[in-house]
Write a protein that holds these residues in place. Structure first.
Motif, short mmCIF file in Angstrom:
data_model
loop_
_atom_site.label_atom_id
_atom_site.label_comp_id
_atom_site.label_asym_id
_atom_site.label_seq_id
_atom_site.Cartn_x
_atom_site.Cartn_y
_atom_site.Cartn_z
N VAL A 105 0.82 -1.21 0.00
CA VAL A 105 0.00 0.00 0.00
C VAL A 105 0.85 1.26 0.00
CG1 VAL A 105 -1.93 -1.12 1.14
CG2 VAL A 105 -0.17 -0.03 2.54
N PHE A 106 0.27 2.30 -0.56
CA PHE A 106 0.84 3.64 -0.50
C PHE A 106 -0.06 4.49 0.38
CE2 PHE A 106 2.65 1.81 -4.23
CZ PHE A 106 3.94 2.34 -4.30
N PHE A 107 0.54 5.38 1.19
CA PHE A 107 -0.27 6.18 2.11
C PHE A 107 0.23 7.61 2.17
CE2 PHE A 107 2.51 3.19 4.39
CZ PHE A 107 3.46 4.06 4.92
N VAL A 108 -0.70 8.48 2.58
CA VAL A 108 -0.42 9.92 2.69
C VAL A 108 -1.04 10.43 3.97
CG1 VAL A 108 -0.29 10.29 0.20
CG2 VAL A 108 -2.50 10.50 1.38
N ASN A 109 -0.79 11.69 4.28
CA ASN A 109 -1.43 12.35 5.41
C ASN A 109 -2.92 12.54 5.11
OD1 ASN A 109 -2.32 14.92 6.97
ND2 ASN A 109 -0.40 14.35 7.94
N PRO A 110 -3.81 12.36 6.11
CA PRO A 110 -5.25 12.51 5.87
C PRO A 110 -5.65 13.87 5.31
CG PRO A 110 -4.87 11.47 7.99
CD PRO A 110 -3.53 11.92 7.49
N PRO A 142 23.29 9.09 14.38
CA PRO A 142 24.42 8.84 15.28
C PRO A 142 24.77 7.36 15.29
CG PRO A 142 22.81 10.25 16.34
CD PRO A 142 22.18 9.76 15.07
N GLU A 143 26.05 7.06 15.19
CA GLU A 143 26.50 5.67 15.14
C GLU A 143 27.44 5.39 16.31
OE1 GLU A 143 28.46 2.63 11.87
OE2 GLU A 143 29.29 4.60 12.20
N GLY A 144 26.91 5.45 17.53
CA GLY A 144 27.70 5.11 18.70
C GLY A 144 28.99 5.89 18.76
N MET A 145 30.12 5.17 18.81
CA MET A 145 31.42 5.80 19.00
C MET A 145 32.02 6.29 17.69
SD MET A 145 33.09 3.19 21.76
CE MET A 145 34.64 4.09 21.79
N GLY A 146 31.36 5.99 16.57
CA GLY A 146 32.00 6.30 15.30
C GLY A 146 31.44 7.49 14.56
N GLY A 147 30.80 8.41 15.25
CA GLY A 147 30.30 9.60 14.57
C GLY A 147 28.91 9.40 14.01
N ILE A 148 28.72 9.63 12.71
CA ILE A 148 27.40 9.52 12.10
C ILE A 148 27.48 8.73 10.80
CG2 ILE A 148 26.34 11.58 13.09
CD1 ILE A 148 27.27 13.17 10.73
N ILE A 149 26.39 8.07 10.48
CA ILE A 149 26.28 7.37 9.21
C ILE A 149 25.09 7.95 8.47
CG2 ILE A 149 27.31 5.23 10.04
CD1 ILE A 149 24.46 4.09 10.28
N GLU A 150 25.03 7.64 7.20
CA GLU A 150 23.94 8.11 6.36
C GLU A 150 23.09 6.91 5.97
OE1 GLU A 150 24.03 11.46 2.99
OE2 GLU A 150 24.77 9.53 2.28
N GLN A 151 21.78 6.99 6.20
CA GLN A 151 20.90 5.88 5.84
C GLN A 151 19.60 6.41 5.28
OE1 GLN A 151 20.30 3.79 9.58
NE2 GLN A 151 18.37 4.83 9.93
N VAL A 152 18.82 5.51 4.68
CA VAL A 152 17.53 5.89 4.11
C VAL A 152 16.62 6.38 5.24
CG1 VAL A 152 15.50 5.07 2.86
CG2 VAL A 152 17.77 4.26 2.22
N ALA A 153 15.98 7.52 5.02
CA ALA A 153 15.15 8.14 6.05
C ALA A 153 13.84 7.39 6.25
CB ALA A 153 14.86 9.60 5.69
N ASP A 154 13.44 7.23 7.51
CA ASP A 154 12.14 6.66 7.83
C ASP A 154 11.03 7.62 7.43
OD1 ASP A 154 13.03 4.27 8.83
OD2 ASP A 154 13.07 4.95 10.91
N TYR A 155 9.84 7.06 7.22
CA TYR A 155 8.68 7.87 6.82
C TYR A 155 8.32 8.89 7.90
CZ TYR A 155 3.87 9.11 5.65
OH TYR A 155 2.72 9.80 5.37
N ARG A 156 8.08 10.11 7.48
CA ARG A 156 7.58 11.18 8.36
C ARG A 156 6.22 11.61 7.82
NH1 ARG A 156 12.91 12.90 9.78
NH2 ARG A 156 14.12 11.00 9.45
N ASN A 157 5.25 11.72 8.67
CA ASN A 157 3.88 12.00 8.22
C ASN A 157 3.64 13.50 8.00
OD1 ASN A 157 1.35 11.21 7.42
ND2 ASN A 157 0.48 11.33 9.47
N TYR A 158 4.49 14.13 7.17
CA TYR A 158 4.25 15.51 6.78
C TYR A 158 3.03 15.55 5.86
CZ TYR A 158 9.21 15.80 8.14
OH TYR A 158 10.41 15.72 8.81
N ASP A 159 2.40 16.72 5.77
CA ASP A 159 1.18 16.79 4.96
C ASP A 159 1.44 16.68 3.46
OD1 ASP A 159 2.32 19.24 4.47
OD2 ASP A 159 0.64 20.44 5.20
N ASN A 160 2.72 16.68 3.06
CA ASN A 160 3.03 16.51 1.64
C ASN A 160 3.84 15.24 1.38
OD1 ASN A 160 5.19 17.62 3.02
ND2 ASN A 160 5.96 18.76 1.27
N SER A 161 3.82 14.30 2.35
CA SER A 161 4.59 13.06 2.21
C SER A 161 3.78 11.96 1.55
CB SER A 161 5.03 12.56 3.59
OG SER A 161 5.89 13.45 4.23
N ILE A 162 4.52 10.99 0.98
CA ILE A 162 3.93 9.74 0.53
C ILE A 162 4.90 8.63 0.92
CG2 ILE A 162 4.92 9.96 -1.81
CD1 ILE A 162 2.46 8.39 -2.83
#
Length: 485
Positions: free
Chosen positions: A312-317, A383-403
């Motif tokens: 399924v695909f979803f959006v903000n109500p 944040p990656e514990g003792m090693g600074g920061i890593i870059e990863q795919v962002a989790d869904y945020r329910n902004y009013d313009n998100s899908i």
């Protein structure tokens, strides 16, 4: 020239180094905010240093030409930051920032904490805080002594232009990154593998909400050594946990002493299946890369369908869009359609979230997209514990313009969110009737995947039980649609 160099070295080399030591002192006293612990001594010390150094020289009339000299470190920091922002693409977790710190050795102690804690903003704000504070101290001394600093206007404009252009360049890179990167968000469960709390479905939880059979199980496994080790996708965890709960004797005791029912998510669980650590993997169809991994390992997969599910695909109500065409989904996730107004919504930029490569849901998105390339996913710095920061795919945020997208059971049950709205596809809603009939275009199968050469004798009858009446009863009560009617 030598005297000016020594003046710069003393005020912008030795002094910041001494002040940066206070970061250690503040952190050891329990002040856990590294930004405050770093910027506070640099700002206060910078003002005092600027005031004391220039005050005496202004009173004695030996301040001529020094004002421009004190502005040079600001331009130096701005240029250096802009260069490394361009090199790293604005990602503070990049290894290139280690080289950046070598050009600001005086702030080495602070940069150590910055890399240790993942606070990349200090690469700019630590030197800038001291240098701006120092210049502020110079101005304060001038006000008290009623001395206007004399300087060459052309030199001043040159330094100012360099500073503004460099800062503008760095800010532009940062802004560009902000279009595709988000700050770290949410709490990770299951050792960082899960995005929701799976405790309610764990066999060792006495208050779990796993469905119980209405009759004694027709198939049981008594010998612990014959119990298949289970792992799989997050959305499938309630199903295979319930299977084990129903058929493994003394499973609660077993689960406390050994990991017969595990969860490491789609990517790692599949790798564990191929390596022999896991006997049955539960999830959607493997990606092309995962199928190639099996071939490379000389393993033949046996895929047993145990349930049907909707992708399924979803959006903000608040989004007035209620249905999308398959072609519109493809255009959104290829980056061709960028605004909701193009599909009947408001005039707002579309923020299209994805999932990590080789996850079950991302694999189904790739299947939907076919030969249409998928745009780069939104990223976040984590944040990656003792090693600074890593870059990863962002989790869904329910902004009013998100899908976003997921499996129906996960989106509406396991991680139920009343503030999302499931979209119809080509006018067909993802309800149980449309999934059972496969009328909904993105109907998918949930599989129990095994290796053909696995010698464990209980695997085949266990799979047969899953497809039988009791196994299908559990599948349906979890929220999936029966694979076998």
């Amino acid at each position: 020239m030598g005297k000016k160099f020594l003046l710069l070295f003393a005020n912008f080399g030795l002094m910041p180094f001494v002040l940066s030591i206070f970061t250690f002192i503040f952190m050891s006293t329990g002040l856990n905010d590294i930004m405050i612990a770093s910027l506070l001594p640099l700002s206060i010390g910078g003002i005092l240093a600027g005031f004391l150094v220039s005050n005496k020289r202004q009173q004695s009339g030996k301040f001529q030409g020094l004002f421009i000299l004190y502005l040079l470190p600001l331009a130096y920091t701005a240029v250096l930051w802009a260069v490394f922002m361009l090199i790293s693409g604005g990602f503070y977790g990049a290894n290139s920032w280690l080289y950046y710190s070598m050009f600001h050795l005086a702030l080495g102690p602070i940069y150590f904490f910055a890399m240790f804690s993942g606070e990349g903003r200090l690469f700019l704000w630590a030197p800038l805080a001291y240098e701006l504070a120092f210049v502020t101290g110079v101005f304060l001394a001038g006000l008290i002594n009623k001395v206007r600093p004399a300087f060459n206007k052309r030199q001043f404009l040159t330094v100012l232009t360099v500073f503004v252009v460099a800062m503008g360049t760095g800010v532009a890179v940062q802004w560009q990154r902000s279009q595709t990167a988000l700050p770290s968000y949410g709490f990770k469960y299951g050792g960082g593998y899960s995005s929701t709390d799976l405790t309610p479905y764990e066999i060792t939880n006495p208050d779990n909400k796993l469905p119980k059979l209405t009759a004694p199980p027709a198939f049981t496994i008594k010998n612990p050594s014959e119990m298949p080790i289970l792992d799989g996708a997050e959305a499938a965890f309630p199903v295979y946990s319930a299977f084990a709960n129903a058929t493994y004797e003394n499973i609660k005791v077993m689960g406390e002493s050994s990991e017969v029912v595990s969860f490491t998510n789609t990517i790692y669980a599949y790798e564990r299946l191929l390596s022999g650590e896991v006997d049955i993997y539960f999830g959607a169809v493997p990606s092309k890369e995962q199928q190639e991994m099996a071939k490379a390992a000389g393993k033949e997969l046996v895929m047993t369908p145990i349930g049907k599910e909707a992708f399924v695909f979803f959006v903000n109500p608040s989004n007035k869009v209620v249905s999308l065409k398959v072609s519109e989904i493809q255009s959104i996730y290829s980056g061709k359609i960028k605004n909701w107004s193009e599909v009947g919504g408001k005039n707002k930029r579309i923020i299209a979230f994805q999932r990590p490569k080789n996850s079950g849901s991302q694999t189904l998105l790739e299947k939907i997209m076919g030969d249409t390339p998928i745009m780069k996913p939104l990223k976040e710095d984590v944040p990656e514990g003792m090693g600074g920061i890593i870059e990863q795919v962002a989790d869904y945020r329910n902004y009013d313009n998100s899908i976003g997208f997921s499996f129906r059971v996960f989106a509406t049950g396991m991680k139920e969110n009343p503030d999302i709205k499931l979209l119809a596809i080509d006018g067909v809603e993802p309800n149980p009737e449309n999934i059972a009939s496969s009328k909904y275009p993105f109907t998918a199968s949930l599989y129990a995947i095994t290796l053909k050469d696995n010698p464990k004798p209980t695997i085949k009858p266990f799979l047969e039980w899953m497809q039988g009446p009791q196994g299908q009863e559990i599948v349906e009560r979890i929220g999936y649609i029966k694979a076998v009617e």
